[in-house]
Motif scaffolding. Sequence first.
Motif, mmCIF file in Angstrom:
data_model
loop_
_atom_site.group_PDB
_atom_site.id
_atom_site.type_symbol
_atom_site.label_atom_id
_atom_site.label_comp_id
_atom_site.label_asym_id
_atom_site.label_seq_id
_atom_site.Cartn_x
_atom_site.Cartn_y
_atom_site.Cartn_z
ATOM 1 N N MET A 136 -24.913 4.139 17.170
ATOM 2 C CA MET A 136 -25.034 3.883 18.624
ATOM 3 C C MET A 136 -24.367 2.538 18.948
ATOM 4 S SD MET A 136 -28.422 4.152 21.028
ATOM 5 C CE MET A 136 -29.509 3.269 19.952
ATOM 6 N N SER A 137 -23.453 2.552 19.926
ATOM 7 C CA SER A 137 -22.790 1.295 20.294
ATOM 8 C C SER A 137 -23.756 0.414 21.080
ATOM 9 C CB SER A 137 -21.561 1.596 21.153
ATOM 10 O OG SER A 137 -21.973 1.985 22.447
ATOM 11 N N ALA A 138 -23.367 -0.871 21.209
ATOM 12 C CA ALA A 138 -24.237 -1.813 21.920
ATOM 13 C C ALA A 138 -24.468 -1.369 23.370
ATOM 14 C CB ALA A 138 -23.616 -3.201 21.884
ATOM 15 N N PHE A 139 -23.406 -0.859 24.014
ATOM 16 C CA PHE A 139 -23.559 -0.445 25.411
ATOM 17 C C PHE A 139 -24.454 0.792 25.522
ATOM 18 C CE2 PHE A 139 -22.169 1.393 29.514
ATOM 19 C CZ PHE A 139 -22.470 0.300 30.327
ATOM 20 N N GLY A 175 -26.836 1.424 23.527
ATOM 21 C CA GLY A 175 -28.178 0.870 23.321
ATOM 22 C C GLY A 175 -28.748 0.307 24.621
ATOM 23 N N LEU A 176 -27.886 -0.389 25.363
ATOM 24 C CA LEU A 176 -28.330 -0.938 26.657
ATOM 25 C C LEU A 176 -28.692 0.188 27.621
ATOM 26 C CD1 LEU A 176 -25.794 -3.857 27.361
ATOM 27 C CD2 LEU A 176 -28.211 -4.077 26.822
ATOM 28 N N LYS A 208 -29.650 3.230 26.893
ATOM 29 C CA LYS A 208 -30.889 3.884 26.458
ATOM 30 C C LYS A 208 -32.092 3.044 26.881
ATOM 31 C CE LYS A 208 -32.845 6.204 22.544
ATOM 32 N NZ LYS A 208 -33.020 6.265 21.119
ATOM 33 N N LYS A 209 -31.965 1.743 26.696
ATOM 34 C CA LYS A 209 -33.060 0.840 27.080
ATOM 35 C C LYS A 209 -33.303 0.915 28.591
ATOM 36 C CE LYS A 209 -32.240 -3.346 28.013
ATOM 37 N NZ LYS A 209 -31.983 -4.136 29.217
ATOM 38 N N TRP A 263 -33.969 -10.675 28.534
ATOM 39 C CA TRP A 263 -32.866 -9.721 28.361
ATOM 40 C C TRP A 263 -31.549 -10.484 28.176
ATOM 41 C CZ3 TRP A 263 -29.520 -7.676 32.728
ATOM 42 C CH2 TRP A 263 -29.506 -8.547 33.810
ATOM 43 N N ASN A 318 -29.094 -11.778 24.328
ATOM 44 C CA ASN A 318 -28.300 -10.614 23.980
ATOM 45 C C ASN A 318 -26.843 -11.033 23.960
ATOM 46 O OD1 ASN A 318 -26.840 -8.087 24.216
ATOM 47 N ND2 ASN A 318 -28.820 -7.186 24.709
ATOM 48 N N GLN A 319 -26.129 -10.617 22.922
ATOM 49 C CA GLN A 319 -24.751 -11.097 22.808
ATOM 50 C C GLN A 319 -23.754 -10.316 23.665
ATOM 51 O OE1 GLN A 319 -25.205 -10.235 18.546
ATOM 52 N NE2 GLN A 319 -23.067 -9.684 18.588
ATOM 53 N N GLN A 320 -24.232 -9.262 24.342
ATOM 54 C CA GLN A 320 -23.322 -8.510 25.224
ATOM 55 C C GLN A 320 -23.005 -9.366 26.461
ATOM 56 O OE1 GLN A 320 -22.557 -6.072 23.395
ATOM 57 N NE2 GLN A 320 -24.390 -6.419 22.174
ATOM 58 N N SER A 321 -21.832 -9.104 27.045
ATOM 59 C CA SER A 321 -21.435 -9.886 28.220
ATOM 60 C C SER A 321 -22.353 -9.556 29.396
ATOM 61 C CB SER A 321 -19.988 -9.561 28.592
ATOM 62 O OG SER A 321 -19.933 -8.238 29.064
ATOM 63 N N SER A 322 -22.381 -10.474 30.347
ATOM 64 C CA SER A 322 -23.213 -10.239 31.527
ATOM 65 C C SER A 322 -22.712 -8.998 32.280
ATOM 66 C CB SER A 322 -23.201 -11.460 32.439
ATOM 67 O OG SER A 322 -21.880 -11.876 32.636
ATOM 68 N N LEU A 339 -24.337 -6.120 30.673
ATOM 69 C CA LEU A 339 -25.767 -6.064 31.011
ATOM 70 C C LEU A 339 -25.971 -5.465 32.405
ATOM 71 C CD1 LEU A 339 -27.091 -9.543 29.718
ATOM 72 C CD2 LEU A 339 -27.253 -7.334 28.596
ATOM 73 N N ARG A 390 -24.766 -18.504 26.020
ATOM 74 C CA ARG A 390 -25.647 -17.373 25.782
ATOM 75 C C ARG A 390 -25.194 -16.532 24.575
ATOM 76 N NH1 ARG A 390 -26.262 -12.503 27.634
ATOM 77 N NH2 ARG A 390 -24.417 -12.419 28.941
ATOM 78 N N LYS A 391 -23.876 -16.523 24.332
ATOM 79 C CA LYS A 391 -23.303 -15.690 23.264
ATOM 80 C C LYS A 391 -23.700 -16.142 21.865
ATOM 81 C CE LYS A 391 -20.871 -12.857 25.779
ATOM 82 N NZ LYS A 391 -19.525 -13.099 26.224
ATOM 83 N N CYS A 401 -26.334 -16.192 20.501
ATOM 84 C CA CYS A 401 -27.414 -15.405 19.883
ATOM 85 C C CYS A 401 -26.904 -14.480 18.778
ATOM 86 C CB CYS A 401 -28.226 -14.652 20.926
ATOM 87 S SG CYS A 401 -27.313 -13.438 21.813
ATOM 88 N N PHE A 418 -41.935 1.039 25.557
ATOM 89 C CA PHE A 418 -41.240 1.408 24.321
ATOM 90 C C PHE A 418 -42.235 1.569 23.171
ATOM 91 C CE2 PHE A 418 -36.567 -0.028 24.764
ATOM 92 C CZ PHE A 418 -36.521 0.482 26.047
ATOM 93 N N SER A 478 -29.044 -1.695 17.780
ATOM 94 C CA SER A 478 -27.845 -1.462 18.586
ATOM 95 C C SER A 478 -27.258 -2.767 19.148
ATOM 96 C CB SER A 478 -28.149 -0.495 19.733
ATOM 97 O OG SER A 478 -28.941 -1.134 20.716
ATOM 98 N N GLN A 479 -28.076 -3.783 19.328
ATOM 99 C CA GLN A 479 -27.602 -5.007 19.994
ATOM 100 C C GLN A 479 -27.104 -6.093 19.039
ATOM 101 O OE1 GLN A 479 -27.303 -4.954 23.495
ATOM 102 N NE2 GLN A 479 -27.786 -2.869 22.859
#
Lengths: 258, 236
Positions: free
Chosen positions: A1-4, A6-7, A9-10, A79, A82-86, A89, B68-69, B71, B87, B98-99
């Motif tokens: 599952m990719s990070a996006f 995962g987001l 699904k959450k 939230w 998280n290392q994903q970009s804003s 998110l 922020r990155k 993390c 959850f 996943s994250q």
Amino acid sequence: MSAFQGLLKKDFGISKFWFLLWIIFLAVFLIIPLAIEIYFHMPLTVIPVAVILLLGFHIFFLPAMLLSMLRLEGKTQLWLYNQQSSKALFLSKITVSLVYQLITQVFLTGVGLMIYQYYKNQIHIKAADLFNGITVVNAGIALLGLYLSCWAMFYWTIYHSLGKFPGVKNWRWLVIVLLFIAYNMLSTFLARIEFLKEVVNKWNIPVFMNANGKFRQGGWEIYLKAVDLPVLEFVLYVIVALSLFLISCWLLDRKVEV
Amino acid sequence: MTVKLSNVSKRYGKDFSLKNVSLAFETGKIYGLLGPNGSGKSTTLKLIAGLVYPNGGKVEVDNEEVTRKICRKVAYLTELDMFYPSFTVGEMVEFYVSQFADFDPKKAEQLLQEMKLDPGKKIKQLSKGNRGRLKLVLALSRKSQVLLLDEPFSGLDPMVRDSIVKSLLSYINFDEQTVIIATHEIDEIEPLLDEAIVIFYGDIIGQKNVETLREEEGLSVLEWFKSTAAQMEGKK
């Protein structure tokens, strides 16, 4: 599952309760008019109005769903850990809200078509007009919902960015109200300038969305007329929405704190 | 991997949470950030995790200015509840898988078993102790270079505290990780610490090597903390 994924699904997980609640609300809002029609023997009087109202109300559904998710995240703001970009998110939440919106729009359109099917002998409309009308109305509602969501996101990030300043913290809502008034005053002022009006209305594309109806031979005859949609105005809305989205992402990355 | 704070200040309105603080944390050591409630311990960890930004100075992790990155390099256990209540335990672990690229699902599975957490159980049905355990599972399952633990014992009974200390000893990679534990409950973490830092209302008022403290000064971390804090109170 990719990070996006995962987001996504959450976000589906945290919002499904509100979506189910909305579905129940829609069902109740459709069953009540249906019951009234049956009880008073007045077919096709209240329920089409209810369908149109509910469909129209969907311009607020997407921003409302988005805000309900942001409200939950805003309780701790964790939230952001998280290392994903804003952008990712926010996009995840917008995607989830849009999927919900499309499902309910399709559902309501389906209800509308069932009503049409049932009373086909009393409503005369060309198949092409019917298809065009459904497409334009649904696309318009979804696009308007997306546009308002960008505003909701923008105001939400401004509100939470101001949270770290104790002096303003209790008056943040006032800043939001003032921003809202200032933007609307500015856009109204600009819309009144003749030169700008001319430029904006220079290029138009015809969109079939203006419904006209005549009662003839015991039934309604409905046909659609093209309305000119100013291309530049549409482009301006897209630019405003994109700018709001990018400003919100910038604020989320740099100003919103846990 | 070094974590560095250079002349860092953090204000909330007129109140300083940190005042011109400079600190360096080295790889392979466990640091205890000690201080009373509201002294700036949590803010220090949040600054390192990129969750708040300094008003002055610079925070760096591995020579990278913290945003922020960061993390991706820093595992952070917060004192707050960081879960989505609807959850299940398993879904929360799945979300972390996943994250975070460095999240090890096998380690998580092992930790869940050791901590007797049922992956199928809803988070809202977990006791406070089990929520604390789950937070630890999520933080320790990452192979991150920096591990930040903010009040890991807060609100937990002695049995749970004991199991957490054991888990920390078993699962920390002592050669590659920098561990910073912020707490005001010093007794529990004393056996873990290499260095103790006392933070007192935004100022760093002392830093000692725990072994030196014991061998040369004959003081426990708690005794040293109390005397250092008392001196500051006296000056105030």
